[in-house]
Scaffold this motif. Structure first.
Motif, PDB file in Angstrom:
ATOM      1  N   THR A   1     -11.538   7.582   2.775  1.00  0.00           N
ATOM      2  CA  THR A   1     -11.509   8.092   1.401  1.00  0.00           C
ATOM      3  C   THR A   1     -12.918   8.387   0.886  1.00  0.00           C
TER       4      THR A   1
ATOM      5  N   PHE B   1       0.083   4.016   0.980  1.00  0.00           N
ATOM      6  CA  PHE B   1      -0.229   4.782   2.186  1.00  0.00           C
ATOM      7  C   PHE B   1       0.053   3.933   3.418  1.00  0.00           C
TER       8      PHE B   1
ATOM      9  N   LEU C   1      -6.691   9.651  -4.534  1.00  0.00           N
ATOM     10  CA  LEU C   1      -5.371   9.288  -4.025  1.00  0.00           C
ATOM     11  C   LEU C   1      -4.331   9.506  -5.108  1.00  0.00           C
TER      12      LEU C   1
ATOM     13  N   CYS D   1     -11.508   3.890   4.812  1.00  0.00           N
ATOM     14  CA  CYS D   1     -10.581   3.874   3.686  1.00  0.00           C
ATOM     15  C   CYS D   1     -10.999   2.714   2.794  1.00  0.00           C
TER      16      CYS D   1
ATOM     17  N   ASP E   1       0.846  -1.181   0.000  1.00  0.00           N
ATOM     18  CA  ASP E   1       0.000   0.000   0.000  1.00  0.00           C
ATOM     19  C   ASP E   1       0.888   1.240   0.000  1.00  0.00           C
TER      20      ASP E   1
ATOM     21  N   CYS F   1      -3.845   4.719   5.753  1.00  0.00           N
ATOM     22  CA  CYS F   1      -4.837   5.276   4.832  1.00  0.00           C
ATOM     23  C   CYS F   1      -6.019   5.849   5.610  1.00  0.00           C
TER      24      CYS F   1
END
Length: 273
Positions: free
Chosen positions: A211, A205, A264, A225, A203, A208
């Motif tokens: 989102t 991130f 993202l 997320c 990942d 994360c």
């Protein structure tokens, strides 16, 4: 307009689900114009878009992205298959769309009618860049309207089925790979942990954040997320990962969110670069 990036072994990739809710009255043309202005002013090379549902949506999107000369999608009767479009400033030399396999009968029967109708249209779109040698997969899994990702969820087996198909695609790729999109599964779920382990993806991130804008959620629901930007951990590394479209953007009839999702972006490069 922002300065154009120098092409090299590093590639800046972004992902955004573009629909916005509600479906009617979502100011789509204004939002698409704001999305185009953002990416035109920046240095992102490749953007994976989800829920570009019709050719009208596609025309609205591409009109605002003149420097993204290459568009990868598979045509269907109404629009891009699966609503998936990948726009690129770098030349694309291959585009492949794969619909997820038909759901097992028992798993499909447990779903609400809305989910049963949309499930057959979900899939993954893969594009290949001419330079550097990099494949980008853009995917969109079935929405989980219960926001329950436990093994008891009626969506659990459906998502496992779709993730298994996505894992097979990843395993068939020999070379650097980025996987992006709206997975509709929580990062905290066992589904996500199982997928990254089997696919050997990392990942971008480390932590994360949600989102999905909480303003679009129902009473008592919380944002998770559910969108990801993943990469092949054996051949790539990621840097500069951050969320985009976190705040409202200027539009003709007043500021608003570009989408119900946040976007993202991250820069990926070979480990030798």
């Amino acid at each position: 307009m922002g300065q154009r990036p120098e092409y090299g072994s590093r590639v800046s990739v972004a992902s955004l689900n573009t629909r916005g809710t509600p479906l009617l009255g979502s100011r789509l043309a204004e939002r698409y114009r704001a999305i185009g202005e953002y990416f035109e002013a920046g240095d992102v090379d490749v953007v994976s878009f989800q829920e570009v549902l019709t050719y009208w949506h596609l025309r609205q999107l591409t009109a605002g992205l003149p420097s993204f000369r290459y568009a990868g999608y598979r045509p269907s009767a109404l629009g891009p298959a699966g609503g998936l479009v990948t726009m690129s400033r770098r030349r694309l030399v291959g585009t492949v769309y794969q619909r997820f396999p038909r759901l097992p009968g028992r798993s499909a029967a447990a779903l609400p009618r809305r989910s049963r109708l949309t499930a057959p249209w979900k899939g993954s779109l893969m594009v290949r860049l001419a330079e550097p040698s990099l494949r980008v997969i853009n995917t969109h899994l079935l929405a989980n309207f219960d926001a329950d990702w436990t093994e008891q969820s009626r969506y659990y087996e459906v998502h496992r089925h779709q993730l298994a198909a996505l894992t097979s695609i990843v395993e068939s790729i020999d070379g650097p790979l980025v996987v992006t999109g709206d997975f509709n599964i929580s990062r905290d779920s066992s589904l996500f942990a199982e997928f990254v382990e089997k696919s050997r993806l990392a990942d971008a991130f480390e932590d994360c954040p949600p989102t999905f804008h909480p303003e679009y959620l129902g009473p008592g629901q919380r944002a998770h997320c559910i969108d990801f930007l993943l990469f092949s951990r054996n051949s790539l590394r990621a840097e500069k990962a951050h969320l985009i479209f976190t705040d409202k953007v200027p539009m003709k009839n007043g500021a608003g969110f570009a989408s119900d999702h946040l976007g993202l972006t991250a820069t990926v490069g070979t480990r030798e670069s």
